[in-house]
Design a protein around this motif. Structure first.
Motif, PDB file in Angstrom:
ATOM      1  N   LEU A 181       0.811  -1.019  -0.082  1.00  0.00           N
ATOM      2  CA  LEU A 181       0.206  -0.160  -0.157  1.00  0.00           C
ATOM      3  C   LEU A 181       0.777   1.194   0.024  1.00  0.00           C
ATOM      4  N   GLY A 182       1.927   1.145   1.006  1.00  0.00           N
ATOM      5  CA  GLY A 182       2.856   2.442   1.135  1.00  0.00           C
ATOM      6  C   GLY A 182       3.482   2.745  -0.253  1.00  0.00           C
ATOM      7  N   ALA A 183       3.921   1.572  -1.193  1.00  0.00           N
ATOM      8  CA  ALA A 183       4.633   1.838  -2.448  1.00  0.00           C
ATOM      9  C   ALA A 183       3.558   2.669  -3.303  1.00  0.00           C
ATOM     10  N   THR A 184       2.481   2.341  -3.331  1.00  0.00           N
ATOM     11  CA  THR A 184       1.645   3.319  -4.240  1.00  0.00           C
ATOM     12  C   THR A 184       1.252   4.834  -3.883  1.00  0.00           C
ATOM     13  N   ARG A 185       1.348   5.193  -2.781  1.00  0.00           N
ATOM     14  CA  ARG A 185       1.257   6.414  -2.145  1.00  0.00           C
ATOM     15  C   ARG A 185       2.356   7.384  -1.493  1.00  0.00           C
ATOM     16  N   GLU A 186       3.384   6.701  -1.313  1.00  0.00           N
ATOM     17  CA  GLU A 186       4.621   7.400  -0.896  1.00  0.00           C
ATOM     18  C   GLU A 186       5.773   7.553  -1.885  1.00  0.00           C
ATOM     19  N   ARG A 187       6.644   8.528  -1.473  1.00  0.00           N
ATOM     20  CA  ARG A 187       7.668   8.749  -2.580  1.00  0.00           C
ATOM     21  C   ARG A 187       8.942   8.845  -1.785  1.00  0.00           C
ATOM     22  N   TYR A 188       9.861   7.536  -1.687  1.00  0.00           N
ATOM     23  CA  TYR A 188      10.838   7.466  -0.991  1.00  0.00           C
ATOM     24  C   TYR A 188      11.992   7.726  -1.880  1.00  0.00           C
ATOM     25  N   GLU A 189      12.285   8.895  -2.006  1.00  0.00           N
ATOM     26  CA  GLU A 189      13.497   9.382  -2.954  1.00  0.00           C
ATOM     27  C   GLU A 189      14.450  10.330  -2.512  1.00  0.00           C
ATOM     28  N   THR A 190      15.609  10.685  -3.103  1.00  0.00           N
ATOM     29  CA  THR A 190      16.500  11.663  -2.513  1.00  0.00           C
ATOM     30  C   THR A 190      16.666  12.825  -3.526  1.00  0.00           C
ATOM     31  N   PRO A 191      16.463  13.925  -3.281  1.00  0.00           N
ATOM     32  CA  PRO A 191      15.791  14.375  -1.944  1.00  0.00           C
ATOM     33  C   PRO A 191      14.359  14.183  -1.938  1.00  0.00           C
ATOM     34  N   LEU A 192      14.171  14.032  -0.299  1.00  0.00           N
ATOM     35  CA  LEU A 192      12.657  13.746  -0.151  1.00  0.00           C
ATOM     36  C   LEU A 192      11.830  14.876  -0.833  1.00  0.00           C
ATOM     37  N   PRO A 193      10.535  14.499  -1.287  1.00  0.00           N
ATOM     38  CA  PRO A 193       9.542  15.778  -1.633  1.00  0.00           C
ATOM     39  C   PRO A 193       9.632  16.746  -0.361  1.00  0.00           C
ATOM     40  N   HIS A 194       9.268  17.853  -0.636  1.00  0.00           N
ATOM     41  CA  HIS A 194       9.229  19.039   0.423  1.00  0.00           C
ATOM     42  C   HIS A 194       7.958  18.937   1.328  1.00  0.00           C
ATOM     43  N   GLY A 195       6.920  18.135   0.769  1.00  0.00           N
ATOM     44  CA  GLY A 195       5.701  17.951   1.633  1.00  0.00           C
ATOM     45  C   GLY A 195       6.269  16.916   2.974  1.00  0.00           C
ATOM     46  N   TYR A 196       6.961  16.158   2.881  1.00  0.00           N
ATOM     47  CA  TYR A 196       7.420  15.254   3.937  1.00  0.00           C
ATOM     48  C   TYR A 196       8.056  16.314   4.984  1.00  0.00           C
ATOM     49  N   HIS A 197       8.916  17.121   4.581  1.00  0.00           N
ATOM     50  CA  HIS A 197       9.555  18.035   5.600  1.00  0.00           C
ATOM     51  C   HIS A 197       8.620  18.934   6.180  1.00  0.00           C
TER      52      HIS A 197
END
Length: 158
Positions: free
Chosen positions: A31-47
């Motif tokens: 489920l998480g793989a379809t809605r999260e974006r684990y990448e470098t750099p992280l999207p600003h929304g997470y910060h």
């Protein structure tokens, strides 16, 4: 992962350097793989979300750490309520245990820690939702004493 294996579990509030690991755990399931974006750099929304959550005295991002590595996480939100004579309740969201630490008691210990924090805040109830696509999670929460007493509903907004 437990003390018998020589590892010491520590529970603490998350800090900014933990953020990539938290997002990594959120993204590491079907489920998480379809809605999260684990990448470098992280999207600003997470910060932005991390800053908002950690500044709010009624929100806590809790982590379980074993031998210096974050292996579990959850968000605990304290909610005032007029019901139950104005008592507070707590809501648990985003429970994750790192793949390499699953089935080792990390989730149970982390939830028990969260329940104790809610008791110290004088909450009369802790509530959570779990996706119907996660039947093992439902069994896990029931084993901790949670009861599916209500029908939960969600509405996604555009």
């Amino acid at each position: 992962m437990n003390e018998a294996a020589g590892e010491r579990m520590v529970f603490r509030l998350a800090n900014a350097p933990d953020l990539p690991r938290l997002v990594e755990m959120l993204a590491d399931d079907a489920l998480g793989a379809t809605r999260e974006r684990y990448e470098t750099p992280l999207p600003h929304g997470y910060h932005d979300a991390f800053e908002t959550i950690t500044r709010d005295p009624n929100n806590e991002l809790l982590v379980a750490e074993s031998d210096g590595l974050v292996v579990g996480m959850l968000q605990l939100t304290y909610l005032p309520s007029l019901t139950y004579q104005g008592r507070w309740r707590a809501m648990v969201e985003g429970v994750r245990v790192a793949r390499e630490a699953r089935s080792g008691g990390v989730g149970r210990q982390l939830l028990e820690h969260a329940l104790e924090r809610a008791r110290r805040r004088d909450c009369n109830m802790v509530q959570l939702t779990t996706d119907k696509a996660r039947p093992d999670a439902l069994k896990f929460y029931e084993a901790l004493g949670f009861v599916a007493s209500h029908e939960g509903m969600k509405l996604s907004l555009p």
